[in-house]
Design a protein around this motif. Sequence first.
Motif, mmCIF file in Angstrom:
data_model
loop_
_atom_site.group_PDB
_atom_site.id
_atom_site.type_symbol
_atom_site.label_atom_id
_atom_site.label_comp_id
_atom_site.label_asym_id
_atom_site.label_seq_id
_atom_site.Cartn_x
_atom_site.Cartn_y
_atom_site.Cartn_z
ATOM 1 N N PRO A 41 0.814 -1.228 0.000
ATOM 2 C CA PRO A 41 0.000 0.000 0.000
ATOM 3 C C PRO A 41 0.837 1.263 0.000
ATOM 4 O O PRO A 41 2.049 1.243 0.236
ATOM 5 C CB PRO A 41 -0.811 -0.120 1.291
ATOM 6 C CG PRO A 41 0.050 -0.940 2.192
ATOM 7 C CD PRO A 41 0.760 -1.910 1.308
ATOM 8 N N ARG A 42 0.179 2.356 -0.247
ATOM 9 C CA ARG A 42 0.791 3.679 -0.245
ATOM 10 C C ARG A 42 1.325 4.000 1.153
ATOM 11 O O ARG A 42 0.637 3.779 2.153
ATOM 12 C CB ARG A 42 -0.283 4.686 -0.650
ATOM 13 C CG ARG A 42 0.197 6.035 -1.103
ATOM 14 C CD ARG A 42 -0.951 6.735 -1.794
ATOM 15 N NE ARG A 42 -0.645 8.110 -2.134
ATOM 16 C CZ ARG A 42 -1.470 8.889 -2.833
ATOM 17 N NH1 ARG A 42 -2.636 8.420 -3.244
ATOM 18 N NH2 ARG A 42 -1.119 10.125 -3.121
ATOM 19 N N GLU A 78 -7.915 13.501 -2.122
ATOM 20 C CA GLU A 78 -7.273 12.513 -2.986
ATOM 21 C C GLU A 78 -6.919 11.250 -2.214
ATOM 22 O O GLU A 78 -7.157 10.128 -2.670
ATOM 23 C CB GLU A 78 -6.019 13.138 -3.609
ATOM 24 C CG GLU A 78 -5.409 12.315 -4.735
ATOM 25 C CD GLU A 78 -4.250 11.468 -4.267
ATOM 26 O OE1 GLU A 78 -4.125 10.325 -4.733
ATOM 27 O OE2 GLU A 78 -3.482 11.938 -3.410
ATOM 28 N N LEU A 79 -6.391 11.406 -1.004
ATOM 29 C CA LEU A 79 -6.016 10.251 -0.198
ATOM 30 C C LEU A 79 -7.231 9.463 0.294
ATOM 31 O O LEU A 79 -7.135 8.259 0.540
ATOM 32 C CB LEU A 79 -5.164 10.700 0.992
ATOM 33 C CG LEU A 79 -3.760 11.204 0.658
ATOM 34 C CD1 LEU A 79 -3.109 11.810 1.889
ATOM 35 C CD2 LEU A 79 -2.894 10.081 0.102
ATOM 36 N N THR A 85 -9.614 8.438 -1.302
ATOM 37 C CA THR A 85 -10.060 7.456 -2.299
ATOM 38 C C THR A 85 -9.293 6.144 -2.198
ATOM 39 O O THR A 85 -9.660 5.159 -2.834
ATOM 40 C CB THR A 85 -9.907 8.019 -3.729
ATOM 41 O OG1 THR A 85 -8.513 8.249 -3.999
ATOM 42 C CG2 THR A 85 -10.655 9.341 -3.877
ATOM 43 N N GLU A 86 -8.231 6.124 -1.403
ATOM 44 C CA GLU A 86 -7.450 4.900 -1.215
ATOM 45 C C GLU A 86 -8.185 3.937 -0.291
ATOM 46 O O GLU A 86 -8.856 4.353 0.648
ATOM 47 C CB GLU A 86 -6.080 5.228 -0.613
ATOM 48 C CG GLU A 86 -5.205 6.124 -1.472
ATOM 49 C CD GLU A 86 -4.600 5.382 -2.656
ATOM 50 O OE1 GLU A 86 -4.469 4.142 -2.574
ATOM 51 O OE2 GLU A 86 -4.244 6.050 -3.641
ATOM 52 N N GLU A 87 -8.033 2.643 -0.536
ATOM 53 C CA GLU A 87 -8.617 1.645 0.362
ATOM 54 C C GLU A 87 -7.781 1.495 1.625
ATOM 55 O O GLU A 87 -8.304 1.260 2.711
ATOM 56 C CB GLU A 87 -8.738 0.295 -0.354
ATOM 57 C CG GLU A 87 -9.786 0.269 -1.462
ATOM 58 C CD GLU A 87 -9.973 -1.117 -2.031
ATOM 59 O OE1 GLU A 87 -9.419 -2.086 -1.459
ATOM 60 O OE2 GLU A 87 -10.670 -1.235 -3.045
ATOM 61 N N SER A 88 -6.451 1.615 1.466
ATOM 62 C CA SER A 88 -5.540 1.462 2.604
ATOM 63 C C SER A 88 -4.457 2.525 2.538
ATOM 64 O O SER A 88 -4.009 2.904 1.455
ATOM 65 C CB SER A 88 -4.886 0.077 2.589
ATOM 66 O OG SER A 88 -5.846 -0.948 2.617
ATOM 67 N N LEU A 89 -4.040 3.000 3.710
ATOM 68 C CA LEU A 89 -2.947 3.954 3.812
ATOM 69 C C LEU A 89 -2.048 3.569 4.982
ATOM 70 O O LEU A 89 -2.546 3.228 6.060
ATOM 71 C CB LEU A 89 -3.467 5.370 4.041
ATOM 72 C CG LEU A 89 -4.054 6.133 2.849
ATOM 73 C CD1 LEU A 89 -4.659 7.448 3.335
ATOM 74 C CD2 LEU A 89 -2.987 6.396 1.800
#
Length: 235
Positions: free
Chosen positions: A82-83, A101-102, A104-108
């Motif tokens: 992941p990011r 923007e962040l 929209t990520e599933e995982s961070l």
Amino acid sequence: MKYYVMTLFPEMIETGMNSSILGRARKEGNIDLTVVNIRDYTLDKHSRVDDYPYGGGAGMVMEAEPVYRCYEALCSELGERPRVVYLTPQGAVFHQKMAEELSTEESLVFLCGHYEGIDERVLEEIVTDYVSIGDYVLTGGELPAMVMMDAIARLVPGVLHNEESAGEESFSEGLLEYPQYTRPVEILGREVPEVLLSGHHENIRQWRQEQAIERTKQRRPDLYAKWQAEQGENS
């Protein structure tokens, strides 16, 4: 939204993320938080994770190996890479558009440094985003990580029970939020603006827009100038 935080102080993250709207969001399953202690991945028998910097200088530097082992264990568990957001004064300054923007990520993954920072080699290997919350220095990355998680979580569906709230807050349209009032109508010799008592929705909307513009102009001329430029581009 699934948050993963790599830190030397997991209790700090757990305490800060377990109250108010974020605590409720966790209980309701709208956000998920896993806090990983980097110290658990050191091979040192004393659980040491830092050492003196090459070249000399004050302070200590977090070693690359425990951070890398921690990250690889996390990736193995997730089945993906992941990011990774590294909180540092050297990063891009965090703002609302970045939060959007962040979100929209599933995982961070948030990587929290301490002391004089983290060995550059592991940062080059795993970090995708370098982010700062402002031009000042803090003790570690935990508070910036919580600031970012709070701002991002508010944009995740279901976290704010009133879905209109996120769209009307400061910075959502490049402006500061308009003034807010509640009962009673008069207090401290000041009254609620009459337009807000009128029930006329269009007049209220227009008043709020005017107030947002004026407040931004007075308090954040930098934002106001940017907003004006964007209005000119869109006209």
